[in-house]
Design a protein around this motif. Structure first.
Motif, mmCIF file in Angstrom:
data_model
loop_
_atom_site.group_PDB
_atom_site.id
_atom_site.type_symbol
_atom_site.label_atom_id
_atom_site.label_comp_id
_atom_site.label_asym_id
_atom_site.label_seq_id
_atom_site.Cartn_x
_atom_site.Cartn_y
_atom_site.Cartn_z
ATOM 1 N N LEU A 1 2.936 6.206 -2.508
ATOM 2 C CA LEU A 1 4.095 7.040 -2.818
ATOM 3 C C LEU A 1 4.272 7.207 -4.322
ATOM 4 O O LEU A 1 4.544 8.328 -4.814
ATOM 5 C CB LEU A 1 5.353 6.425 -2.206
ATOM 6 N N LEU A 2 4.132 6.108 -5.073
ATOM 7 C CA LEU A 2 4.305 6.199 -6.519
ATOM 8 C C LEU A 2 3.215 7.059 -7.153
ATOM 9 O O LEU A 2 3.490 7.888 -8.045
ATOM 10 C CB LEU A 2 4.291 4.787 -7.125
ATOM 11 N N ALA A 3 1.990 6.900 -6.701
ATOM 12 C CA ALA A 3 0.899 7.730 -7.228
ATOM 13 C C ALA A 3 1.114 9.202 -6.880
ATOM 14 O O ALA A 3 0.848 10.102 -7.691
ATOM 15 C CB ALA A 3 -0.433 7.236 -6.672
ATOM 16 N N THR A 4 1.605 9.474 -5.687
ATOM 17 C CA THR A 4 1.873 10.854 -5.274
ATOM 18 C C THR A 4 2.949 11.485 -6.143
ATOM 19 O O THR A 4 2.826 12.639 -6.598
ATOM 20 C CB THR A 4 2.313 10.878 -3.790
ATOM 21 N N ILE A 5 4.026 10.738 -6.393
ATOM 22 C CA ILE A 5 5.118 11.266 -7.219
ATOM 23 C C ILE A 5 4.627 11.572 -8.631
ATOM 24 O O ILE A 5 4.902 12.649 -9.192
ATOM 25 C CB ILE A 5 6.286 10.259 -7.249
ATOM 26 N N ILE A 6 3.899 10.644 -9.236
ATOM 27 C CA ILE A 6 3.423 10.844 -10.616
ATOM 28 C C ILE A 6 2.467 12.025 -10.691
ATOM 29 O O ILE A 6 2.546 12.868 -11.601
ATOM 30 C CB ILE A 6 2.759 9.553 -11.130
ATOM 31 N N GLY B 1 12.075 4.192 -2.230
ATOM 32 C CA GLY B 1 13.200 3.261 -2.254
ATOM 33 C C GLY B 1 13.302 2.457 -0.973
ATOM 34 O O GLY B 1 13.562 1.250 -0.997
ATOM 35 N N LEU B 2 13.083 3.146 0.163
ATOM 36 C CA LEU B 2 13.119 2.442 1.437
ATOM 37 C C LEU B 2 12.008 1.396 1.526
ATOM 38 O O LEU B 2 12.197 0.305 2.083
ATOM 39 C CB LEU B 2 12.996 3.436 2.588
ATOM 40 N N THR B 3 10.857 1.730 0.950
ATOM 41 C CA THR B 3 9.739 0.782 0.972
ATOM 42 C C THR B 3 10.034 -0.451 0.131
ATOM 43 O O THR B 3 9.747 -1.586 0.534
ATOM 44 C CB THR B 3 8.462 1.462 0.463
ATOM 45 N N PHE B 4 10.624 -0.214 -1.055
ATOM 46 C CA PHE B 4 11.021 -1.348 -1.888
ATOM 47 C C PHE B 4 12.045 -2.215 -1.152
ATOM 48 O O PHE B 4 11.980 -3.447 -1.184
ATOM 49 C CB PHE B 4 11.606 -0.858 -3.220
ATOM 50 N N GLY B 5 13.021 -1.572 -0.496
ATOM 51 C CA GLY B 5 14.022 -2.314 0.261
ATOM 52 C C GLY B 5 13.414 -3.099 1.415
ATOM 53 O O GLY B 5 13.793 -4.249 1.662
ATOM 54 N N ALA B 6 12.462 -2.459 2.120
ATOM 55 C CA ALA B 6 11.807 -3.160 3.233
ATOM 56 C C ALA B 6 11.027 -4.363 2.741
ATOM 57 O O ALA B 6 11.049 -5.440 3.370
ATOM 58 C CB ALA B 6 10.886 -2.191 3.974
ATOM 59 N N ARG B 7 10.348 -4.214 1.604
ATOM 60 C CA ARG B 7 9.575 -5.337 1.065
ATOM 61 C C ARG B 7 10.495 -6.484 0.642
ATOM 62 O O ARG B 7 10.196 -7.664 0.881
ATOM 63 C CB ARG B 7 8.735 -4.875 -0.115
ATOM 64 N N ALA B 8 11.642 -6.128 0.032
ATOM 65 C CA ALA B 8 12.601 -7.165 -0.362
ATOM 66 C C ALA B 8 13.177 -7.862 0.872
ATOM 67 O O ALA B 8 13.344 -9.088 0.887
ATOM 68 C CB ALA B 8 13.719 -6.554 -1.194
ATOM 69 N N VAL C 1 0.835 -1.204 0.000
ATOM 70 C CA VAL C 1 0.000 0.000 0.000
ATOM 71 C C VAL C 1 0.867 1.251 0.000
ATOM 72 O O VAL C 1 0.593 2.224 -0.727
ATOM 73 C CB VAL C 1 -0.947 -0.015 1.213
ATOM 74 N N ALA C 2 1.937 1.229 0.800
ATOM 75 C CA ALA C 2 2.818 2.398 0.856
ATOM 76 C C ALA C 2 3.470 2.664 -0.494
ATOM 77 O O ALA C 2 3.595 3.827 -0.914
ATOM 78 C CB ALA C 2 3.880 2.194 1.936
#
Length: 562
Positions: free
Chosen positions: A49-54, A75-82, A44-45
């Motif tokens: 975030l991606l929708a907000t940036i676009i 980026g931190l969210t992608f890292g946390a998910r990984a 969800v995060a």
């Protein structure tokens, strides 16, 4: 009693009996739920975030510097998910390795505790398959299916709750499509489970039949029936092939149905969002965020469906493993009972044995007392109970009536492991393992040195044979003792008893594969070793034991002194 069938199934992700036997599975479920909740929050995060940036870049012409915090957070969210995915994978692999290792040890130990009486009614090939491929198949269940199953139960609910809060129209579409998923999963899941169980039964039968064919191949070839065995295995293999193809067909249809529902659901959401965006009734941020998370609603369900089919063999194997572990064991086998004060006298008082499912007793009521150093022969026709009497003494069979006392201690309250340390036994069909002759002899006493092994072999009449072998005691024999002859294998089993050096010796048809000359030679060489030991020989002829003090005729219960 085993639990009801409903409790034995994996409807609750982990079988209750499985989690009870391996405590690690409960801790793993807690970790899997925690990882699933955190991963859902990351999904969800990311979308927000991606929708907000676009939206800020497209509609508000924001610069890179203006959206730098959102990019860093993304980026931190992608890292946390990984990281969460890695943590879940590591936990799953470690848990699966531990569970399979523990279950394999429990299965083998329990099979030994059940004893030869239970093992005689099982097929060796099927049990071997269960202990090897069956336990290994649980790796797929714990390592692949269970993590995505937990995620499939948590992620869609969490994402749907957020979508409903953000855009209730899209949530209604997603709920409508997801409502069809359980129907498909239940239908294909039941069909896959049924077919996989059938496939596992066929595979077990094929394994058992193939092992039996290999063991009986010399006999089949001697009677010219080798082709018959080959045709039986070929027919069983063809049946397994057809069952496997049917199982794969169900798996492919299940995957197709899940992909179809997911594609239709995401497509409908995208179409409705596009129309509403053109009409100006929804913002770009909302449309993008909802569209980005919509596939994530179906993704865990699709993965769970695919991994379910990959894990069904493990589930079928686990049911077989747990069915063996649920078999009741003679309470004496594991009890830390009292140790016998001495190995004699051995008193059998009114002992009788009737096996379950049989009306005719295997052993009629028998009274017998064995004093220290006494040599007793049990004779009688086949089926009179000679081997059963020895099985009672060994603790393999519990008498239906009567009592057995060893040195004044009731065998019922005795530690069988302690009692068996006083016994040496030659069964009717002694088994030799794949290994050296020395290793097979050392089973009697793992601490025996080479000199002791050589001495035992010479007493059993194997000295000349070992001298002729290229590596002597280090010569390797195959499974079952091949290429040794039946008589040589019998003498090797007798030598193993000599290595054991126990005060009580039980011999069950010890000369069955020996000619008269060999038996006479062994009788003279073993006579000094038998002196001072209590010996019970069950045989049609008892010439191997030179001194016989009493002969007990089973079936007639007549006793004679010699």
């Amino acid at each position: 009693m085993p639990p009801p069938a409903a409790e034995r199934r994996f409807g609750g992700l982990i079988d209750r009996r499985l989690s009870a036997r391996v405590a690690l599975t409960r801790r793993y479920l807690v970790l899997a739920v925690s990882v699933g909740v955190a991963a859902t929050a990351c999904v969800v995060a990311q979308a927000v975030l991606l929708a907000t940036i676009i939206e800020r870049v497209v509609l508000h012409r924001a610069t890179l510097g203006a959206v730098r915090p959102e990019i860093i957070a993304l980026g931190l969210t992608f890292g946390a998910r990984a990281a969460l995915g890695w943590l879940g994978e590591v936990a799953a692999q470690r848990t699966s390795a531990t569970v399979t290792s523990v279950l394999r040890r429990q299965l083998l130990r329990h099979a030994l505790d059940l004893g030869p009486g239970w093992l005689a009614g099982e097929r060796a090939g099927e049990l071997s398959l269960t202990a090897t491929r069956g336990t290994a198949a649980l790796d797929t269940y714990f390592g692949r299916y269970l993590p995505v199953a937990v995620l499939a139960g948590l992620a869609p609910l969490g994402i749907l709750a957020w979508v409903a809060y953000t855009d209730w129209v899209s949530s209604l579409i997603l709920v409508g499509m997801i409502a069809l998923v359980p129907i498909a999963m239940i239908f294909f899941g039941r069909e896959a489970t049924k077919r996989t169980r059938r496939q596992w039964r066929r595979l077990s039968s094929l394994s058992a039949r193939f092992l039996e064919l290999i063991q009986g191949l010399p006999t089949l070839r001697a009677f010219g029936r080798g082709d018959q065995g080959r045709r039986e295995v070929a027919a069983a293999t063809e049946g397994l092939r057809q069952t496997t193809m049917g199982t794969l067909r169900v798996a492919f249809l299940s995957a197709l149905a899940m992909e179809f529902l997911a594609g239709i659901g995401v497509g409908l959401v995208a179409m409705v969002l596009g129309l509403r965006l053109l009409g100006g009734t929804i913002s770009l941020y909302t449309a993008l965020a909802v569209l980005l998370v919509s596939p994530e609603v179906f993704l865990p369900l699709r993965r769970a469906g695919a991994e379910f089919h990959a894990s069904t063999e493990g589930q079928a194997a686990a049911e077989r493993i747990l069915s063996v572990l649920d078999q009741p064991v003679d309470k004496r086998t594991r009890r830390e009972g009292v140790a016998p004060r001495s190995a004699t006298p051995i008193v059998l008082a009114n002992i009788a044995v009737t096996y379950p499912g049989r009306d005719t007793p295997a052993l009629e009521p028998l009274d017998m007392t064995l004093e220290s150093g006494e040599h007793v022969a049990l004779v009688g026709p086949s089926g009179a109970g000679k081997s059963t009497t020895l099985a009672v003494l060994l603790g393999f069979v519990a008498p239906t009536t009567g009592t057995v006392t060893i040195g004044g201690v009731d065998l019922e309250g005795m530690s069988l492991s302690q009692w068996r340390r006083s016994l040496a036994w030659v069964p009717q069909r002694p088994y030799l393992f794949s290994g050296t002759i020395a290793e097979n002899l050392a089973i009697g006493d793992p601490g025996a040195d080479t000199a002791m092994l050589r001495h035992a072999a010479e007493l059993a009449g194997l000295g000349e044979l070992i001298d002729q072998l290229p590596r002597g005691l280090d010569t390797v024999v195959g499974d079952g003792g091949l290429p040794l002859s039946a008589g040589e294998r019998q003498r090797l089993a007798i030598a193993r008893v000599v290595v054991r050096d126990a005060p009580v010796v039980l011999l069950d048809e010890p000369a069955a594969h020996l000619d008269a000359h060999t038996e006479s030679t062994l009788s003279h060489s073993l006579a000094p070793w038998f002196e001072g030991r209590t010996v019970v020989v069950a045989a049609h002829r008892s010439e191997l034991v030179q001194r016989i003090d009493r002969v007990i005729h089973l079936g007639q219960l007549q006793e004679a002194s010699t």
